[in-house]
Scaffold this motif. Structure first.
Motif, PDB file in Angstrom:
ATOM      1  N   PHE A 148       0.847  -1.189   0.000  1.00 23.22           N
ATOM      2  CA  PHE A 148       0.000   0.000   0.000  1.00 23.22           C
ATOM      3  C   PHE A 148       0.886   1.244   0.000  1.00 23.22           C
ATOM      4  O   PHE A 148       1.861   1.317   0.746  1.00 23.22           O
ATOM      5  CB  PHE A 148      -0.900   0.025   1.232  1.00 23.22           C
ATOM      6  CG  PHE A 148      -1.920  -1.077   1.241  1.00 23.22           C
ATOM      7  CD1 PHE A 148      -3.018  -1.028   0.383  1.00 23.22           C
ATOM      8  CD2 PHE A 148      -1.776  -2.166   2.088  1.00 23.22           C
ATOM      9  CE1 PHE A 148      -3.962  -2.054   0.382  1.00 23.22           C
ATOM     10  CE2 PHE A 148      -2.710  -3.191   2.095  1.00 23.22           C
ATOM     11  CZ  PHE A 148      -3.802  -3.137   1.236  1.00 23.22           C
ATOM     12  N   LEU A 149       0.532   2.170  -0.870  1.00 20.74           N
ATOM     13  CA  LEU A 149       1.220   3.453  -0.904  1.00 20.74           C
ATOM     14  C   LEU A 149       0.203   4.489  -0.437  1.00 20.74           C
ATOM     15  O   LEU A 149      -0.805   4.733  -1.097  1.00 20.74           O
ATOM     16  CB  LEU A 149       1.697   3.755  -2.329  1.00 20.74           C
ATOM     17  CG  LEU A 149       2.324   5.123  -2.577  1.00 20.74           C
ATOM     18  CD1 LEU A 149       3.549   5.343  -1.699  1.00 20.74           C
ATOM     19  CD2 LEU A 149       2.727   5.259  -4.049  1.00 20.74           C
ATOM     20  N   ASP A 150       0.493   5.074   0.728  1.00 17.75           N
ATOM     21  CA  ASP A 150      -0.506   5.930   1.369  1.00 17.75           C
ATOM     22  C   ASP A 150      -0.042   7.372   1.418  1.00 17.75           C
ATOM     23  O   ASP A 150       0.984   7.694   2.021  1.00 17.75           O
ATOM     24  CB  ASP A 150      -0.751   5.422   2.794  1.00 17.75           C
ATOM     25  CG  ASP A 150      -1.669   6.353   3.576  1.00 17.75           C
ATOM     26  OD1 ASP A 150      -2.593   6.911   2.947  1.00 17.75           O
ATOM     27  OD2 ASP A 150      -1.462   6.512   4.785  1.00 17.75           O
ATOM     28  N   ILE A 151      -0.792   8.233   0.758  1.00 21.16           N
ATOM     29  CA  ILE A 151      -0.560   9.666   0.930  1.00 21.16           C
ATOM     30  C   ILE A 151      -1.814  10.317   1.505  1.00 21.16           C
ATOM     31  O   ILE A 151      -1.757  11.397   2.089  1.00 21.16           O
ATOM     32  CB  ILE A 151      -0.100  10.350  -0.388  1.00 21.16           C
ATOM     33  CG1 ILE A 151       0.346  11.801  -0.112  1.00 21.16           C
ATOM     34  CG2 ILE A 151      -1.188  10.317  -1.469  1.00 21.16           C
ATOM     35  CD1 ILE A 151       1.435  12.309  -0.981  1.00 21.16           C
ATOM     36  N   ALA A 152      -2.961   9.586   1.394  1.00 23.79           N
ATOM     37  CA  ALA A 152      -4.252  10.128   1.830  1.00 23.79           C
ATOM     38  C   ALA A 152      -4.229  10.548   3.300  1.00 23.79           C
ATOM     39  O   ALA A 152      -4.728  11.613   3.662  1.00 23.79           O
ATOM     40  CB  ALA A 152      -5.349   9.092   1.608  1.00 23.79           C
TER      41      ALA A 152
END
Lengths: 250, 608
Positions: free
Chosen positions: B334-338
């Protein structure tokens, strides 16, 4: 997996017809995937342009169920389950083969436009522009040259006035130059007399189809029309222009 | 066939490929007064350069004054695991700032600092914010700027024209045979020099960020003409490609997401990159979340988060997490910027990522994490060139950009490709000019040209044979399974025998219908280059018995000292077979070794 029906225009400049293909569609597919599957399984010579497959290069423009779109950004689940998908090439440009049209006219228009002209570099070698000024131009520079705007422009599509008007794409190109914070070139006279700004009657069809959501008419074409009006039809501005030769009115 | 009926076009120099490197090279040639032609498989402005998102690396020091070319050079060498050609990395770091500023003069509108200068962003492996950028569409800005500039330079741009093979006169370049996609007709370019700027060969894999064009054409054509290929074992798997839906698997997700503060998580919600910090980077990488957070907030004393380690490291870490059962539902991370940045910030800084996920995956990246995993993105290796002139080992043939080798060593830093193509595109143009002024036009050998054309038309003339798409898929599966991110001798040997089998299919491949704009036939032709590319990668990967940068061997873990002593060179032997040798590396120039191995603080002190 579900079988779907596609009607794809096949032919060349001498004529053609719709050919029906039935293929299996997987979850998450876009129309361009379906075309690739048709090429792999049914018609390896079906001509279609594509490159990035992510809405960034503007190669796979086509008319899908009557709407000008990018094939790579049109998801199959945006249609009803039993809807037949009809795919045609862009109408405004001459057919080469199947879904591929001759868009070279667009490249010729770009050559007619005077490029950016900057003042000499400041002493430290670094030009300065502020982000709020850059923002305005950057909106236009998002253009991926898919030519969907050119395809729907009435002046080009229905009135066939390619010799009179450069079309929304190049009005946007002109706007990106004219509104560049440091540009010193003057293109206003040509915008009126050669590029045909007066032909646009602001129906905003170009804006509606822009996959980059550029406000082509409101932010690009209308301000250019206003500059033309200022230069040629506003007596005070005409006088000031004669005295100071000042290029930019904003 | 009468060769005299084939269309002939004369140029001093022909540039093959119209991505950033090709257009930059053509501009240089034209500005130096050469009659310049440029061919491209697609329309002008559509090359893979448009997909470059993050930015162009150049030590301008606009955001952090401590930066200078020496630190950029040091970062590049460290990122390349010291296998780069020293001189190329030096030229690149020194010249990149001028090339970026020149683009601004030609019309590029980069994002700005509060002072109105070109803004620069952080990126993996770069010590300081160094990437000149425009949101996440920097590649589009750069190719459009070059395109809009080049059309006023008198360059003959031949669009949708594909190169088939070089024509040689006593071993030097005399021209090139190509064909027009539109008509399927052939064309002979009579030229004194040819510059290849053909990009990589990502289409040999199933999961790739590359489009249909990237079939290793320059590698194939150069190889057949006798040129040497180098460092092909180093293939960059970008750690963050899209994982879902299947039709976009492999499409690039910019490293800019991590540069702007995005983090990688496994299915337990852990920031797993802290577990994968290599010794070499330990001193310069944050080892706690607390320190990484301070860095994101702009604390100049904090060290960089481990999500910004080099691409090879991050790609392997994601693969490891997946293998150990901590992957995302579709087999990635998972790539999370939110959860880390406000929605407005994300939309402003990463607009095309927002758009791409929204439209293609129905994921709102301002609200949910992205699923990402490794995708074949870039070839560090390619055609061997001279560092200063970009001349290959075939007289009259030059190469620049991704299709050339040496600049990036074993692994390329993000952002170093856009600057590479500007720097070496220009140098290739100068190199070609210096060569051209001393030579006359070589003679076109009709026999050679006829053979090239016969070979190209063969798939159309056969009665039956395998479908080119099926053969391509067969090759892609082979490379994906056997020559992937993690390699072993047994799998590489199997790949090589599969490649021999596929070669026989390529010889029999059948394309249907007429040659006019026929993608099936075009794909059949491309297979000739794709197979050379695949074989070169597999052979080089088998020969390098260590793990370094973009080449990882499960049977030879870690870097070996011996690995730094050679580069793998491939070329065609007199019998037409691919041969491999390990060429000893020169001792690095002392002034460069001093920089590469210096302490960072010592280099920072050298600024004004």
């Amino acid at each position: 997996m579900a079988e779907r029906t596609f009607r794809v225009w096949r032919g060349d400049k001498t004529g053609g017809q719709f050919v029906e293909y039935k293929i299996e569609i997987d979850k998450g597919m876009v129309v361009l995937d379906a075309i690739h599957r048709i090429q792999e399984q049914k018609a390896s010579d079906l001509a279609c342009r594509w490159n990035c497959k992510a809405g960034k290069c503007g190669s796979c423009s086509m008319e899908i169920n009557g709407k000008p779109k990018l094939g790579c950004m049109t998801r199959m689940n945006s249609f009803k389950e039993d809807e037949v998908i009809t795919i045609k090439p862009l109408k405004t440009f001459p057919i080469i083969k199947d879904l591929v049209t001759d868009v070279s006219w667009n490249y010729e228009q770009n050559k007619r436009i005077a490029p950016l002209k900057l003042p000499p570099r400041p002493k430290d070698g670094k030009y300065r522009m502020y982000q709020r000024d850059a923002d305005r131009v950057q909106e236009f520079r998002k253009c991926i040259e898919c030519y969907l705007c050119q395809n729907v422009c009435h002046v080009l599509r229905d009135q066939h006035k390619k010799d009179k008007f450069v079309g929304p794409r190049f009005m946007i190109r002109l706007a990106s130059l004219e509104m560049h914070p440091l540009d010193t070139e003057d293109r206003i006279e040509k915008i009126k007399n050669e590029y045909g700004s007066g032909y646009c009657n602001i129906t905003k069809c170009c804006t509606d189809v822009c996959p980059e959501h550029i406000h082509i008419t409101d932010n690009g074409i209308i301000p250019l029309k206003e500059r033309v009006v200022d230069r040629f039809f506003d007596p005070i501005a005409i006088l000031l222009h004669k005295i100071f030769g000042k290029k930019k009115s904003s | 066939m009468d060769i005299k009926e084939i269309q002939t076009i004369d140029h001093d120099v022909l540039v093959v490929g119209a991505g950033g490197a090709g257009i930059r090279a053509a501009i240089e040639c034209a500005q130096l007064g050469l009659n310049t032609g440029m061919i491209s498989k697609s329309l002008l402005g559509k090359a893979h350069t448009v997909m470059a998102e993050g930015g162009a690396a150049a030590a301008m020091g606009n955001v952090d004054k401590r930066d200078n070319w020496k630190i950029h050079f040091r970062d590049t060498m460290r990122g390349g695991k010291f296998l780069n050609q020293w001189r190329m990395a030096e030229l690149h770091a020194q010249q990149a700032p001028d090339r970026v500023r020149e683009l601004e003069e030609w019309g590029a509108v980069f994002d700005r600092t509060p002072d109105g200068l070109i803004n620069q962003r952080n990126f993996g492996g770069h010590r300081y914010p160094r990437l000149a950028h425009v949101g996440d569409r920097t590649g589009l800005e750069i190719i459009r700027t070059l395109q809009d500039f080049c059309i006023h330079k008198g360059i003959a741009t031949h669009m949708e024209c594909t190169g088939l093979d070089l024509l040689l006169d006593s071993g030097r370049v005399a021209g090139l045979v190509g064909y027009w996609r539109e008509t399927g007709r052939f064309v002979i370019f009579r030229t004194k020099a040819v510059i290849f700027a053909t990009g990589g060969g990502g289409r040999a894999w199933q999961v790739t960020s590359n489009s249909w064009e990237y079939t290793g054409d320059g590698l194939g054509m150069a190889y057949r003409a006798g040129a040497e290929l180098m460092d092909l074992e180093f293939t960059q798997f970008h750690p963050t490609g899209m994982m879902w839906p299947p039709s976009v698997k492999g499409t690039l997700v910019t490293e800019g997401v991590r540069g702007e503060g995005g983090v990688l998580l496994n299915n337990k919600g852990e920031r797993f990159m802290f577990k994968y910090i290599p010794q070499r980077f330990a001193a310069e990488t944050a080892d706690t979340i607390e320190e990484a957070e301070r860095w994101v907030k702009g604390d100049k004393n904090a060290r960089r988060p481990p999500e910004l380690l080099t691409r090879d490291v991050v790609a392997r870490a994601i693969k490891k997490e997946v293998e150990e059962g901590r992957g995302s539902p579709h087999g990635g991370a998972f790539l999370d910027i939110a959860s880390r940045r406000p929605a407005d910030f994300i939309k402003k800084k990463l607009p095309s990522m927002y758009h791409q996920f929204k439209e293609l995956a129905e994921v709102d990246i301002t609200k949910e994490p992205m699923e990402v995993g490794p995708t074949l993105h870039y070839f560090m290796g390619g055609i061997r060139v001279d560092a200063d002139t970009q001349a290959t080992t075939v007289p009259g043939l030059f190469a620049c950009g991704e299709c050339s080798a040496g600049m990036h060593g074993a692994n390329r830093l993000g952002g170093n490709s856009l600057s590479d193509l500007l720097v070496f595109g220009k140098l290739a143009g100068i190199g070609a000019r210096d060569y051209v002024k001393n030579v006359s036009q070589g003679k076109i050998d009709e026999g050679q040209a006829t053979a090239v054309i016969r070979n190209a038309t063969a798939p159309l003339n056969r009665e039956e044979g395998p479908n080119p798409y099926t053969v391509q898929e067969d090759l892609q599966k082979t490379m994906q399974q056997l020559v992937g991110l993690i390699r072993s001798a047994a799998e590489l040997q199997k790949a090589l025998s599969e490649i021999e089998r596929i070669k026989k299919d390529i010889e029999k491949v059948k394309a249907h219908a007429a040659p006019q704009y026929n993608p099936g036939w075009n794909a059949a032709i491309d297979l000739n280059n794709l197979i050379v590319t695949a074989q070169a990668v597999a052979m080089a990967a088998l020969a390098r018995e260590e793990s370094r940068g973009g080449h990882t061997r499960i049977d030879f873990e870690g870097e070996r000292e011996e690995g730094l002593t050679y580069n793998v060179i491939l070329n065609k032997d007199p019998n037409g077979k691919m041969q491999l040798r390990k060429e000893p590396r020169q001792t690095p120039p002392k002034h460069l070794a001093d920089i590469a191995y210096a302490k960072i603080e010592d280099l920072e002190r050298q600024n004004g």
